[in-house]
Design a protein around this motif. Structure first.
Motif, PDB file in Angstrom:
ATOM      1  N   ASP A 210       0.831  -1.212   0.000  1.00  5.07           N
ATOM      2  CA  ASP A 210       0.000   0.000   0.000  1.00  5.07           C
ATOM      3  C   ASP A 210       0.856   1.249   0.000  1.00  5.07           C
ATOM      4  OD1 ASP A 210      -2.083  -1.748   0.113  1.00  5.07           O
ATOM      5  OD2 ASP A 210      -2.774  -1.187   2.123  1.00  5.07           O
ATOM      6  N   GLY A 211       1.911   1.226   0.819  1.00  6.18           N
ATOM      7  CA  GLY A 211       2.786   2.400   0.924  1.00  6.18           C
ATOM      8  C   GLY A 211       3.466   2.732  -0.395  1.00  6.18           C
ATOM      9  N   LEU A 212       3.922   1.696  -1.115  1.00 10.67           N
ATOM     10  CA  LEU A 212       4.582   1.921  -2.402  1.00 10.67           C
ATOM     11  C   LEU A 212       3.616   2.513  -3.418  1.00 10.67           C
ATOM     12  CD1 LEU A 212       6.752  -1.323  -2.734  1.00 10.67           C
ATOM     13  CD2 LEU A 212       7.576   0.999  -2.333  1.00 10.67           C
ATOM     14  N   ALA A 213       2.380   1.995  -3.435  1.00 12.27           N
ATOM     15  CA  ALA A 213       1.384   2.499  -4.384  1.00 12.27           C
ATOM     16  C   ALA A 213       1.020   3.949  -4.082  1.00 12.27           C
ATOM     17  CB  ALA A 213       0.134   1.623  -4.345  1.00 12.27           C
ATOM     18  N   VAL A 214       0.873   4.269  -2.798  1.00 11.74           N
ATOM     19  CA  VAL A 214       0.552   5.647  -2.402  1.00 11.74           C
ATOM     20  C   VAL A 214       1.712   6.573  -2.747  1.00 11.74           C
ATOM     21  CG1 VAL A 214       0.093   7.171  -0.456  1.00 11.74           C
ATOM     22  CG2 VAL A 214      -1.068   4.972  -0.600  1.00 11.74           C
ATOM     23  N   ALA A 215       2.953   6.128  -2.477  1.00 17.40           N
ATOM     24  CA  ALA A 215       4.130   6.944  -2.792  1.00 17.40           C
ATOM     25  C   ALA A 215       4.226   7.204  -4.287  1.00 17.40           C
ATOM     26  CB  ALA A 215       5.394   6.251  -2.286  1.00 17.40           C
ATOM     27  N   LEU A 216       3.894   6.182  -5.090  1.00 19.88           N
ATOM     28  CA  LEU A 216       3.948   6.343  -6.545  1.00 19.88           C
ATOM     29  C   LEU A 216       2.960   7.390  -7.028  1.00 19.88           C
ATOM     30  CD1 LEU A 216       5.161   5.262  -9.224  1.00 19.88           C
ATOM     31  CD2 LEU A 216       3.274   3.612  -9.281  1.00 19.88           C
TER      32      LEU A 216
END
Length: 373
Positions: A314-320
């Protein structure tokens, strides 16, 4: 003697120690979970973004009720309110109401040939439908004014620039920008209904302005509405935007299939690992370890791996989402992310229950003596 709470803590501690001891094996599983969760959340963001690219201009405006011609099947662009319809509506003395027309068109920057496709939202510039600006001034500030979605800044358009309506060659001055105002996968351009009429008269001298919809700020039911007209809620108007429902249904089906498949894969991995550890579980059962403790051991590992993968994915997708170009239709919806993450965790736990059932059927004596699978 351990209390039940102490025993649970000890069992979960052993589960964590095994994950760290066989870190290479479980790291591969963790990486797979992270990738799957990233894909799920990214697809969810794309689904939300594509939905907003179709409907954001309707969602963001303050109108709650749309009065349309009944034959339009709740599609604004298919509706026409005749002179008689307008007379009937005027007799109802509806408060906080104004007209709206939507029309596909295209613009060019003055001095440039590149065509820019847009959707005109023709409004009364003094009404509540005047958009909330991210920059600039309202339509009342200039005679032939236009307000554009700020995505068109990428085309080099700035405040004060002249844009030309392609069909009529009428020049308009850009006086403001709005954020996230899209309709039918294209940017919206707000103009006053008088300018809209002038544009259409230039194309067809016989043109007479007829509103497509009468919009109201409240969502109350309207009594004595003429039979040929219907009051439609904002939600229903959005659902009937051409292509919206089909697109969202397809994307959501893909999303939930991916969620179920991803969580199921985690359960399969643990089933395979269980088969590899049959002898260890047999020994545990032979020395008196309760089945409830073994089940907690298995579930603890699944929960640890799934939770860590969910958080990182989730964190990677939000950061992207913060580095994607503005033209990319990607919108993070935290409510959807929480729902998808929770469902993933639950399905992973249910899928892993297959491995617990397998452990429960193990005969310690048979396995220790070299029997069984």
């Amino acid at each position: 003697m351990f209390t039940s709470k102490d025993q649970r803590r000890k069992t979960m501690s052993h589960a964590w120690k095994e994950l760290t001891f066989y870190k290479k094996k479980y790291l591969l599983i963790e990486l797979l979970i992270i990738v799957m969760m990233f894909m799920v959340v990214f697809l969810s963001g794309l689904a939300n973004g594509l939905g907003r690219a179709v409907s954001a201009a309707i969602e963001n405006n303050p109108a709650q009720t749309y009065i349309l011609n009944e034959g339009a099947e709740q599609v604004i662009t298919s509706s026409v309110l005749t002179t008689k319809d307008q007379t009937d509506l005027n007799s109802l003395n509806l408060k906080d109401s104004t007209t709206l027309n939507i029309q596909r068109s295209s613009l060019t920057r003055q001095g440039h040939e590149k065509k820019i496709d847009i959707s005109y939202f023709a409004i009364d510039k003094d009404s509540f439908m005047a958009p909330t600006l991210s920059e600039g001034k309202q339509l009342t500030s200039y005679k032939k004014a236009i307000i554009l979605n700020d995505s068109l800044k990428a085309e080099g358009i700035k405040l004060g620039d002249k844009v030309i309506d392609k069909s009529s060659s009428i020049s308009l001055t850009v006086v403001g920008f709005v954020h996230n105002s899209m309709y039918g996968h294209g940017p919206v351009a707000f103009i006053d209904k008088d300018i809209y009429t002038e544009i259409n008269k230039k194309i067809n001298p016989q043109y007479q302005f007829l509103p497509q919809a009468l919009v109201m700020k409240n969502d109350k039911s309207i009594s004595h509405l003429p039979t040929q007209l219907e009051a439609v809620s904002k939600k229903d108007v959005i659902q009937h935007i051409p292509g919206y429902s089909a697109e969202q249904s397809t994307l959501n089906m893909i999303l939930w299939v991916l969620v179920v498949a991803s969580a199921g894969i985690l359960g399969v991995f643990f089933y395979i690992i269980t088969l590899q550890k049959r002898h260890e579980f047999s020994v545990m059962k032979a020395i008196g370890t309760k089945m409830s403790e073994i089940a907690l051991f298995q579930l603890s590992q699944v929960i640890i791996l799934a939770l860590f993968g969910i958080i990182v994915g989730d964190g990677l997708a939000v950061a992207l989402s913060y580095v994607l170009p503005a033209q990319m239709p990607f919108v993070i919806n935290w409510q959807n992310i929480i729902l998808v993450s929770f469902v993933f965790l639950v399905i992973a736990m249910i899928s892993s229950a297959l491995s617990i059932v397998k452990v429960a059927k193990i005969d310690p004596v048979e396995v220790i003596n070299g029997g069984g699978e």
